[in-house]
Design a protein around this motif. Structure first.
Motif, PDB file in Angstrom:
ATOM      1  N   ALA A  22       0.828  -1.206   0.000  1.00  0.00           N
ATOM      2  CA  ALA A  22       0.000   0.000   0.000  1.00  0.00           C
ATOM      3  C   ALA A  22       0.864   1.259   0.000  1.00  0.00           C
ATOM      4  O   ALA A  22       0.603   2.215  -0.739  1.00  0.00           O
ATOM      5  N   GLU A  23       1.907   1.263   0.816  1.00  0.00           N
ATOM      6  CA  GLU A  23       2.784   2.437   0.891  1.00  0.00           C
ATOM      7  C   GLU A  23       3.586   2.620  -0.397  1.00  0.00           C
ATOM      8  O   GLU A  23       3.886   3.749  -0.792  1.00  0.00           O
ATOM      9  N   ALA A  24       3.929   1.507  -1.060  1.00  0.00           N
ATOM     10  CA  ALA A  24       4.669   1.607  -2.317  1.00  0.00           C
ATOM     11  C   ALA A  24       3.795   2.138  -3.451  1.00  0.00           C
ATOM     12  O   ALA A  24       4.299   2.783  -4.379  1.00  0.00           O
ATOM     13  N   ALA A  25       2.493   1.871  -3.392  1.00  0.00           N
ATOM     14  CA  ALA A  25       1.586   2.307  -4.467  1.00  0.00           C
ATOM     15  C   ALA A  25       1.193   3.771  -4.346  1.00  0.00           C
ATOM     16  O   ALA A  25       0.805   4.393  -5.343  1.00  0.00           O
ATOM     17  N   ARG A  26       1.285   4.337  -3.154  1.00  0.00           N
ATOM     18  CA  ARG A  26       0.827   5.718  -2.953  1.00  0.00           C
ATOM     19  C   ARG A  26       1.552   6.739  -3.827  1.00  0.00           C
ATOM     20  O   ARG A  26       0.887   7.540  -4.492  1.00  0.00           O
ATOM     21  N   PRO A  27       2.890   6.764  -3.840  1.00  0.00           N
ATOM     22  CA  PRO A  27       3.564   7.804  -4.651  1.00  0.00           C
ATOM     23  C   PRO A  27       3.207   7.728  -6.127  1.00  0.00           C
ATOM     24  O   PRO A  27       3.021   8.760  -6.782  1.00  0.00           O
ATOM     25  N   TYR A  28       3.095   6.513  -6.666  1.00  0.00           N
ATOM     26  CA  TYR A  28       2.776   6.356  -8.088  1.00  0.00           C
ATOM     27  C   TYR A  28       1.379   6.884  -8.375  1.00  0.00           C
ATOM     28  O   TYR A  28       1.168   7.651  -9.332  1.00  0.00           O
ATOM     29  N   ALA A  29       0.403   6.500  -7.536  1.00  0.00           N
ATOM     30  CA  ALA A  29      -0.978   6.934  -7.760  1.00  0.00           C
ATOM     31  C   ALA A  29      -1.114   8.442  -7.584  1.00  0.00           C
ATOM     32  O   ALA A  29      -1.802   9.117  -8.370  1.00  0.00           O
ATOM     33  N   GLU A  30      -0.451   8.988  -6.564  1.00  0.00           N
ATOM     34  CA  GLU A  30      -0.541  10.433  -6.316  1.00  0.00           C
ATOM     35  C   GLU A  30       0.133  11.225  -7.425  1.00  0.00           C
ATOM     36  O   GLU A  30      -0.374  12.263  -7.865  1.00  0.00           O
ATOM     37  N   ARG A  31       1.289  10.734  -7.901  1.00  0.00           N
ATOM     38  CA  ARG A  31       1.996  11.448  -8.974  1.00  0.00           C
ATOM     39  C   ARG A  31       1.196  11.414 -10.272  1.00  0.00           C
ATOM     40  O   ARG A  31       1.132  12.414 -11.006  1.00  0.00           O
ATOM     41  N   MET A  32       0.569  10.279 -10.554  1.00  0.00           N
ATOM     42  CA  MET A  32      -0.229  10.185 -11.773  1.00  0.00           C
ATOM     43  C   MET A  32      -1.436  11.123 -11.687  1.00  0.00           C
ATOM     44  O   MET A  32      -1.793  11.790 -12.673  1.00  0.00           O
ATOM     45  N   GLU A  33      -2.047  11.203 -10.523  1.00  0.00           N
ATOM     46  CA  GLU A  33      -3.188  12.089 -10.340  1.00  0.00           C
ATOM     47  C   GLU A  33      -2.759  13.545 -10.520  1.00  0.00           C
ATOM     48  O   GLU A  33      -3.460  14.338 -11.162  1.00  0.00           O
ATOM     49  N   ARG A  34      -1.616  13.908  -9.980  1.00  0.00           N
ATOM     50  CA  ARG A  34      -1.113  15.280 -10.122  1.00  0.00           C
ATOM     51  C   ARG A  34      -0.786  15.613 -11.578  1.00  0.00           C
ATOM     52  O   ARG A  34      -1.068  16.709 -12.065  1.00  0.00           O
ATOM     53  N   MET A  35      -0.171  14.655 -12.269  1.00  0.00           N
ATOM     54  CA  MET A  35       0.189  14.887 -13.657  1.00  0.00           C
ATOM     55  C   MET A  35      -1.060  15.092 -14.513  1.00  0.00           C
ATOM     56  O   MET A  35      -1.127  16.008 -15.347  1.00  0.00           O
ATOM     57  N   LEU A  36      -2.075  14.246 -14.304  1.00  0.00           N
ATOM     58  CA  LEU A  36      -3.310  14.394 -15.062  1.00  0.00           C
ATOM     59  C   LEU A  36      -4.016  15.701 -14.709  1.00  0.00           C
ATOM     60  O   LEU A  36      -4.623  16.351 -15.577  1.00  0.00           O
ATOM     61  N   GLY A  37      -3.926  16.103 -13.441  1.00  0.00           N
ATOM     62  CA  GLY A  37      -4.510  17.372 -13.041  1.00  0.00           C
ATOM     63  C   GLY A  37      -3.844  18.538 -13.736  1.00  0.00           C
ATOM     64  O   GLY A  37      -4.505  19.501 -14.154  1.00  0.00           O
TER      65      GLY A  37
END
Length: 296
Positions: free
Chosen positions: A39-54
């Protein structure tokens, strides 16, 4: 007062229960370590992808934006996706998220909105079916087995996208338990469709991946968004599965630890009652023997 045989049977039964809860606690603790790391390893990837799309979405006009970004232009029909567990004995893990979802359903229905539900996990399907059978359009049972996998998230996303393309809802929101610690899980809503960046909603300019610089995109922003938005859905759903799985193991470990300690306290209490009853019986027998001897 219960007989000595009844007390002995009860003590034996509680001891068996304590062995089971202790074993379940150790199994949950072993799974928790792996689940927490995932779960902790997936957070940065998901958050970065969300920021990039934003950041990309900020430079796209509403007219040319992909449908997953722009939405249908209405918010009359809401789809709520609920992440629950397939198994119980995990404290308030399922109860807390179901209460949050029911509260949201009441809010939307009071506003005259239409609500549809998708539940993952046997417990969520069962609990929602009792009161909202008419709203439950699909349930995924035994989906996260033995551990969350990306293809499992794709199965949920395929159902969501199919319904969206068929015009069956306007807004899709995902509810899951975010892992904070083994003792704490936080019910978290995440809007999937139309795409809404959390950083954009918070007005965090420093979080923008573009950093205010000018970029040229090849292909253009619309094409990039059209390709990445469906992938983002899978990433966010997979992340929620990992968070939910880690939260489930933490909640189960805590619940079984409490149950083991409570069983130990009950065994001590029953043992005291058993010893007192046994002592009283022995004293009574001695009195009867002495009284009989004196009578002779």
């Amino acid at each position: 007062m219960p007989s000595l045989k009844d007390l002995k049977t009860r003590i034996s039964s509680v001891q068996s229960t304590r062995r089971i809860t202790s074993a379940m606690k150790m199994v949950a603790a072993a799974k928790l370590k792996r689940a927490q790391e995932a779960a902790e390893a997936a957070r940065p990837y998901a958050e970065r992808m969300e920021r990039m799309l934003g950041s990309l979405a900020a430079g796209v006009s509403t007219d040319s934006a992909p449908k997953l970004l722009a939405g249908t232009g209405d918010d009359q029909t809401h789809l709520i996706v609920v992440m629950s567990s397939d198994r119980g004995l995990c404290g308030g893990f399922n109860g807390s998220i179901i209460r949050a979802v029911k509260k949201r359903i009441d809010q939307l229905t009071s506003q005259g909105k239409t609500v549809k539900l998708i539940a993952t996990g046997r417990k969520g399907v069962s609990l929602l079916r009792r009161e909202h059978r008419d709203k439950l359009v699909h349930g995924f049972e035994e989906l996260v087995k033995p551990y969350p996998a990306f293809d499992q998230a794709d199965a949920v996303v395929d159902k969501i996208v199919t319904m969206f393309e068929a015009g069956e809802f306007d807004v899709c929101t995902l509810y899951y338990n975010k892992f904070i610690s083994a003792l704490t899980q936080e019910v978290t809503p995440l809007q999937l469709i139309p795409f809404a960046s959390a950083t954009e909603a918070e007005g965090d300019e420093e979080a923008s991946d573009l950093g205010g610089a000018q970029y040229e995109f090849e292909p253009d922003e619309e094409a990039i968004l059209k390709a990445l938005l469906p992938k983002n859905l899978s990433v966010q759903v997979f992340r929620s599965m990992l968070e939910s799985f880690a939260s489930e193991q933490g909640a189960r470990m805590t619940a079984m630890d409490n149950a083991t300690r409570n069983a130990g306290d009950m065994i001590n209490s029953l043992s005291i009652t058993y010893n007192r009853a046994r002592q009283a019986m022995i004293t009574k027998e001695l009195i009867e023997i002495i009284s009989g001897a004196e009578a002779l």
